[in-house]
Enzyme design. Structure first.
Site, PDB file in Angstrom:
ATOM      1  N   ARG A   1     -13.212  -6.951 -11.605  1.00 36.58           N
ATOM      2  CA  ARG A   1     -13.413  -6.260 -10.318  1.00 36.58           C
ATOM      3  C   ARG A   1     -14.149  -4.928 -10.491  1.00 36.58           C
ATOM      4  O   ARG A   1     -13.955  -4.232 -11.480  1.00 36.58           O
ATOM      5  CB  ARG A   1     -12.052  -6.076  -9.619  1.00 36.58           C
ATOM      6  CG  ARG A   1     -11.432  -7.431  -9.302  1.00 36.58           C
ATOM      7  CD  ARG A   1     -10.121  -7.305  -8.607  1.00 36.58           C
ATOM      8  NE  ARG A   1     -10.257  -6.764  -7.270  1.00 36.58           N
ATOM      9  CZ  ARG A   1      -9.221  -6.429  -6.508  1.00 36.58           C
ATOM     10  NH1 ARG A   1      -7.991  -6.589  -6.963  1.00 36.58           N
ATOM     11  NH2 ARG A   1      -9.409  -5.950  -5.307  1.00 36.58           N
TER      12      ARG A   1
ATOM     13  N   ASP B   1      -6.932  -8.153   4.144  1.00 34.82           N
ATOM     14  CA  ASP B   1      -6.112  -8.977   3.247  1.00 34.82           C
ATOM     15  C   ASP B   1      -5.612 -10.255   3.931  1.00 34.82           C
ATOM     16  O   ASP B   1      -5.004 -11.104   3.276  1.00 34.82           O
ATOM     17  CB  ASP B   1      -4.913  -8.165   2.739  1.00 34.82           C
ATOM     18  CG  ASP B   1      -5.348  -7.066   1.785  1.00 34.82           C
ATOM     19  OD1 ASP B   1      -6.457  -7.172   1.207  1.00 34.82           O
ATOM     20  OD2 ASP B   1      -4.599  -6.090   1.634  1.00 34.82           O
TER      21      ASP B   1
ATOM     22  N   ARG C   1      -2.757 -14.244  -2.696  1.00 35.90           N
ATOM     23  CA  ARG C   1      -2.889 -14.570  -1.255  1.00 35.90           C
ATOM     24  C   ARG C   1      -3.501 -15.951  -1.040  1.00 35.90           C
ATOM     25  O   ARG C   1      -3.220 -16.605  -0.048  1.00 35.90           O
ATOM     26  CB  ARG C   1      -3.683 -13.484  -0.536  1.00 35.90           C
ATOM     27  CG  ARG C   1      -2.972 -12.127  -0.582  1.00 35.90           C
ATOM     28  CD  ARG C   1      -3.456 -11.158   0.467  1.00 35.90           C
ATOM     29  NE  ARG C   1      -3.116  -9.792   0.083  1.00 35.90           N
ATOM     30  CZ  ARG C   1      -1.922  -9.221   0.247  1.00 35.90           C
ATOM     31  NH1 ARG C   1      -0.936  -9.889   0.803  1.00 35.90           N
ATOM     32  NH2 ARG C   1      -1.712  -7.972  -0.145  1.00 35.90           N
TER      33      ARG C   1
ATOM     34  N   SER D   1       0.845  -1.216   0.000  1.00 38.48           N
ATOM     35  CA  SER D   1       0.000   0.000   0.000  1.00 38.48           C
ATOM     36  C   SER D   1       0.874   1.257   0.000  1.00 38.48           C
ATOM     37  O   SER D   1       0.615   2.212  -0.742  1.00 38.48           O
ATOM     38  CB  SER D   1      -0.878   0.022   1.256  1.00 38.48           C
ATOM     39  OG  SER D   1      -1.807  -1.014   1.201  1.00 38.48           O
TER      40      SER D   1
ATOM     41  N   ARG E   1       1.521   4.313  -3.010  1.00 34.75           N
ATOM     42  CA  ARG E   1       1.288   5.729  -2.671  1.00 34.75           C
ATOM     43  C   ARG E   1       2.551   6.566  -2.846  1.00 34.75           C
ATOM     44  O   ARG E   1       2.497   7.728  -3.266  1.00 34.75           O
ATOM     45  CB  ARG E   1       0.755   5.829  -1.237  1.00 34.75           C
ATOM     46  CG  ARG E   1      -0.712   5.365  -1.139  1.00 34.75           C
ATOM     47  CD  ARG E   1      -1.050   4.932   0.271  1.00 34.75           C
ATOM     48  NE  ARG E   1      -2.468   4.653   0.488  1.00 34.75           N
ATOM     49  CZ  ARG E   1      -3.069   3.502   0.181  1.00 34.75           C
ATOM     50  NH1 ARG E   1      -2.385   2.510  -0.394  1.00 34.75           N
ATOM     51  NH2 ARG E   1      -4.356   3.320   0.437  1.00 34.75           N
TER      52      ARG E   1
ATOM     53  N   LYS F   1     -12.206  -9.213  -4.070  1.00 37.89           N
ATOM     54  CA  LYS F   1     -10.743  -9.068  -4.154  1.00 37.89           C
ATOM     55  C   LYS F   1     -10.223  -9.716  -5.446  1.00 37.89           C
ATOM     56  O   LYS F   1     -10.994  -9.929  -6.370  1.00 37.89           O
ATOM     57  CB  LYS F   1     -10.096  -9.685  -2.910  1.00 37.89           C
ATOM     58  CG  LYS F   1     -10.481  -8.953  -1.618  1.00 37.89           C
ATOM     59  CD  LYS F   1      -9.958  -7.544  -1.614  1.00 37.89           C
ATOM     60  CE  LYS F   1     -10.434  -6.780  -0.397  1.00 37.89           C
ATOM     61  NZ  LYS F   1     -10.110  -5.361  -0.469  1.00 37.89           N
TER      62      LYS F   1
ATOM     63  N   ARG G   1     -12.607 -14.363  -2.570  1.00 41.84           N
ATOM     64  CA  ARG G   1     -11.741 -15.040  -1.590  1.00 41.84           C
ATOM     65  C   ARG G   1     -12.527 -15.903  -0.607  1.00 41.84           C
ATOM     66  O   ARG G   1     -12.016 -16.914  -0.136  1.00 41.84           O
ATOM     67  CB  ARG G   1     -10.913 -14.020  -0.810  1.00 41.84           C
ATOM     68  CG  ARG G   1      -9.729 -13.573  -1.590  1.00 41.84           C
ATOM     69  CD  ARG G   1      -8.730 -12.787  -0.774  1.00 41.84           C
ATOM     70  NE  ARG G   1      -7.663 -12.397  -1.677  1.00 41.84           N
ATOM     71  CZ  ARG G   1      -6.918 -11.315  -1.549  1.00 41.84           C
ATOM     72  NH1 ARG G   1      -7.111 -10.491  -0.537  1.00 41.84           N
ATOM     73  NH2 ARG G   1      -5.963 -11.061  -2.413  1.00 41.84           N
TER      74      ARG G   1
ATOM     75  N   GLY H   1      -5.801  -3.920  -8.117  1.00 41.59           N
ATOM     76  CA  GLY H   1      -6.932  -3.043  -7.829  1.00 41.59           C
ATOM     77  C   GLY H   1      -6.451  -1.745  -7.215  1.00 41.59           C
ATOM     78  O   GLY H   1      -6.919  -0.654  -7.566  1.00 41.59           O
TER      79      GLY H   1
HETATM   80  C1  S3P Z   1      -5.589  -1.287  -0.071  1.00 40.86           C
HETATM   81  C2  S3P Z   1      -6.880  -1.361   0.399  1.00 40.86           C
HETATM   82  C3  S3P Z   1      -7.630  -2.617   0.532  1.00 40.86           C
HETATM   83  C4  S3P Z   1      -6.718  -3.830   0.428  1.00 40.86           C
HETATM   84  C5  S3P Z   1      -5.723  -3.714  -0.695  1.00 40.86           C
HETATM   85  C6  S3P Z   1      -4.844  -2.505  -0.455  1.00 40.86           C
HETATM   86  C7  S3P Z   1      -4.933   0.009  -0.181  1.00 40.86           C
HETATM   87  O1  S3P Z   1      -8.587  -2.674  -0.502  1.00 40.86           O
HETATM   88  O2  S3P Z   1      -7.506  -4.992   0.257  1.00 40.86           O
HETATM   89  O3  S3P Z   1      -4.912  -4.860  -0.752  1.00 40.86           O
HETATM   90  O4  S3P Z   1      -3.701   0.052  -0.366  1.00 40.86           O
HETATM   91  O5  S3P Z   1      -5.618   1.030  -0.064  1.00 40.86           O
HETATM   92  P1  S3P Z   1     -10.045  -1.990  -0.350  1.00 40.86           P
HETATM   93  O6  S3P Z   1      -9.850  -0.544  -0.333  1.00 40.86           O
HETATM   94  O7  S3P Z   1     -10.804  -2.469  -1.562  1.00 40.86           O
HETATM   95  O8  S3P Z   1     -10.593  -2.533   0.920  1.00 40.86           O
END
Ligand code: S3P
Length: 444
Positions: free
Chosen positions: A128, A326, A401, A28, A32, A353, A357, A100
C-alpha cells in the site's frame, strides 16, 4: 512480519435473521484514542475500545514508544502517555500487521519528535502507498527511506526542529489529513491543512476532547481548512468509543437481503461523515429506522432497526464516496440483490485499500453469477432482484471487508458462497462469526 494461515468459511441461505446484535467499537476512533492517549501525560481511560488485530498493533506500537497501555477489562483500557514530543526511540521495528490507518497515523504522530522508527506490516500493507503520508510529513522537517514505489518497510526520522506548515491534501484521505494534524501538535505555532473532500473528522473531534486548539473553516468550494496550534500540552481524559458503523454495515445489509429478517443494532456511531451507506440504502428503499439519537463521547450515535426490504438500484453520487469508502464492498452485495442497476463512481481510492477492492468486488460478484461492469473509477452492478445465484469460492486477498461481504452474500444466495480465507476478519471484527450466528446466520 505477520503471517496467517488460510481458513475458508461457507455461508448458506437459512431462515430469517432476528435479534439484537452489538457491533464492535469503532476502528478509526479506537486507533486515535490510543495514539492521543500516548501523546498525553496522565491517565486516559478508554471504554469500548475495539479489541481487534489492527488496534492491538497500534497499542503495541504505543508501548514501543514508551507509553503504558493496559487492558483493565473488556474494552476497558488505560493509557499513560509521555506527552507531545515525548515518545522514546523504539528498540524494534513497528509491525502494524494489516493496518493502513494505524501505520499512517503513527507516522504523523512521531514525525515531529526526534526519534527514528521502522514501519512494516503484512503482505497486504507492504503493497500500500505510503508516500501520500511521508511526502507531506517532510514539510515539517521529517525525512524517510522507503522501498521502491514508496512501499514499506519505511524508516521515518522525526525532526528535532519541526516547522509549521500550510498544506493542501490532494487525496481524499482522512488518514493523510489526520497524520498531518497529529504531526502539527509537535510544531511551534499554527499549522493549516486544507482538504477538498470532507473525510471523516474523528481526529479533529478527539483533539478538541484532549484540549487542543483546533479550528475548522468551511471553504466556498465545499472543502475546509483545519487550523491546529502546536506545542500544546494535551489533557488526559475519558474516551467512550461508539460502535463501528463500518462493521454494523454487514449486519445491516444481511438483515436487508435475507427474507423475513429484523435485526436491532444499538449504539452505532452516526457521525454524518460516516453515514453514507445508510443514506444510500434508504434511497434504495431500505427499511432502516434510527431511534434514540444521542451524543456519546463527543460523537453522534443511535440505534438501528433493520428489516428485510425489496431494494432498487440507484446511481450513488460520487461526492458521497468519502462517507462510505469502507462500505462499498457490502453496498455492492446489497446492489447485487436489488432490482435494477446500481452505478458507483468516484472510487479510485478503493483500489488502494487492503486489496484492490474494486477488482475483488467485480471478480467476486461475477463468480456469484452477477452481471457487473468494471469502470475505471467504479462499477455498474445489475441486480438479481433477490435471486443471487451464488455457488462460488471467493478470493479475499487478505481483505477483511471482502471476506465479510461475500459471507453476507452467501446468506441470501441460491447456492452457498465460500470465502477462501476468513483469518483477516480478526483485524477489524473478531466477533463477526459468532455474532452473525447469534442472529441466525448459517456459517460453517
Ligand atoms: C480511516 C480512513 C479511511 C478508511 C480507513 C480508516 C481513518 O482511509 O478507509 O478504514 O481512520 O482515518 P483513507 O484515509 O485512506 O481514505
Amino acid at each position: 512480519m505477520s503471517k496467517v494461515s488460510r481458513t475458508p468459511l461457507t455461508a448458506r441461505r437459512g431462515g430469517a435473521l432476528r435479534g439484537e446484535a452489538l457491533a464492535p467499537g469503532d476502528k478509526s476512533i479506537s486507533h486515535r484514542a490510543l495514539i492521543l492517549g500516548a501523546m498525553t501525560v496522565g491517565e486516559t481511560r478508554i471504554s469500548g475500545l475495539l479489541e481487534a488485530g489492527d488496534i492491538l498493533n497500534t497499542a503495541k506500537a504505543m508501548r514501543q514508544f514508551g507509553a503504558e497501555v493496559t487492558r483493565v477489562g473488556v474494552g476497558e483500557w488505560l493509557v499513560w502517555g509521555t506527552g507531545v514530543g515525548g515518545w522514546g526511540q523504539p528498540e524494534a521495528d513497528l509491525d502494524f500487521g494489516n493496518s493502513g490507518t494505524g501505520s499512517r497515523l503513527v507516522m504523523g504522530a512521531m514525525a515531529t519528535t526526534p526519534i527514528s522508527a521502522v514501519f512494516t506490516g503484512d503482505e497486504s500493507l507492504r503493497k500500500r502507498p505510503m508516500r501520500r503520508v511521508l511526502e507531506p510529513l517532510t514539510n515539517f522537517g521529517a525525512t524517510y527511506e522507503a522501498g521502491a514505489g514508496g512501499l514499506m518497510p519505511v524508516t521515518l526520522h522525526g525532526t528535532d526542529r519541526p516547522i509549521c506548515i500550510d498544506y493542501e491534501v490532494t487525496v481524499a484521505s482522512a488518514q493523510v489529513k489526520s497524520a498531518l494534524l497529529l504531526a502539527a501538535l509537535g510544531a511551534p505555532g499554527l499549522t493549516r491543512i486544507t482538504q477538498r473532500a470532507l473525510t471523516r473528522d474523528h481526529t479533529e473531534h478527539m483533539l478538541r476532547a484532549f484540549g487542543a486548539d483546533v479550528r475548522v473553516e468551511p471553504l466556498q468550494d465545499g472543502g475546509e481548512r483545519i487550523c491546529v496550534m502546536g506545542e500544546v500540552e494535551l489533557r488526559p481524559g475519558r474516551i467512550v468509543v461508539p460502535r463501528d458503523p463500518s462493521s454494523a454495515a454487514f449486519l445491516v445489509v444481511a438483515a436487508l437481503i435475507v427474507p423475513g429478517s429484523e435485526v436491532f443494532i444499538p449504539g452505532v456511531l452516526l457521525n454524518p461523515r460516516r453515514t453514507g451507506l445508510i443514506e444510500t440504502l434508504l434511497q434504495m428503499g431500505a427499511d432502516i429506522s434510527i431511534a434514540d439519537r444521542r451524543e456519546s463521547g463527543g460523537e453522534d450515535t443511535g440505534d438501528l432497526l433493520v428489516r428485510h426490504s425489496e431494494l432498487r438500484g440507484i446511481e450513488v453520487p460520487p461526492e458521497r464516496a468519502p462517507s462510505l469508502i469502507d462500505e462499498y464492498p457490502i453496498l455492492a452485495i446489497a446492489a447485487a440483490n436489488a432490482g435494477g442497476s446500481t452505478a458507483m463512481r468516484g472510487l479510485e481510492e478503493l483500489r488502494l485499500k487492503e486489496s484492490d477492492r474494486l477488482l475483488a468486488i467485480v471478480h467476486g460478484l461475477r463468480a456469484c453469477g452477477v452481471q457487473v461492469e468494471e469502470l475505471e473509477d467504479g462499477m455498474m452492478i445489475h441486480g438479481c432482484s433477490g435471486g443471487l445465484p451464488g455457488g462460488a469460492t471467493i478470493g479475499t486477498h487478505m481483505d477483511h471487508r471482502i471476506a465479510m461481504s461475500f459471507l453476507v452474500a452467501g446468506l441470501a444466495s441460491r447456492a452457498p458462497v465460500t470465502v477462501d480465507d476468513v483469518s483477516m476478519i480478526a483485524t477489524s471484527f473478531p466477533e463477526f462469526e459468532p455474532l452473525m450466528r447469534s442472529v441466525g446466520a448459517q456459517l460453517s
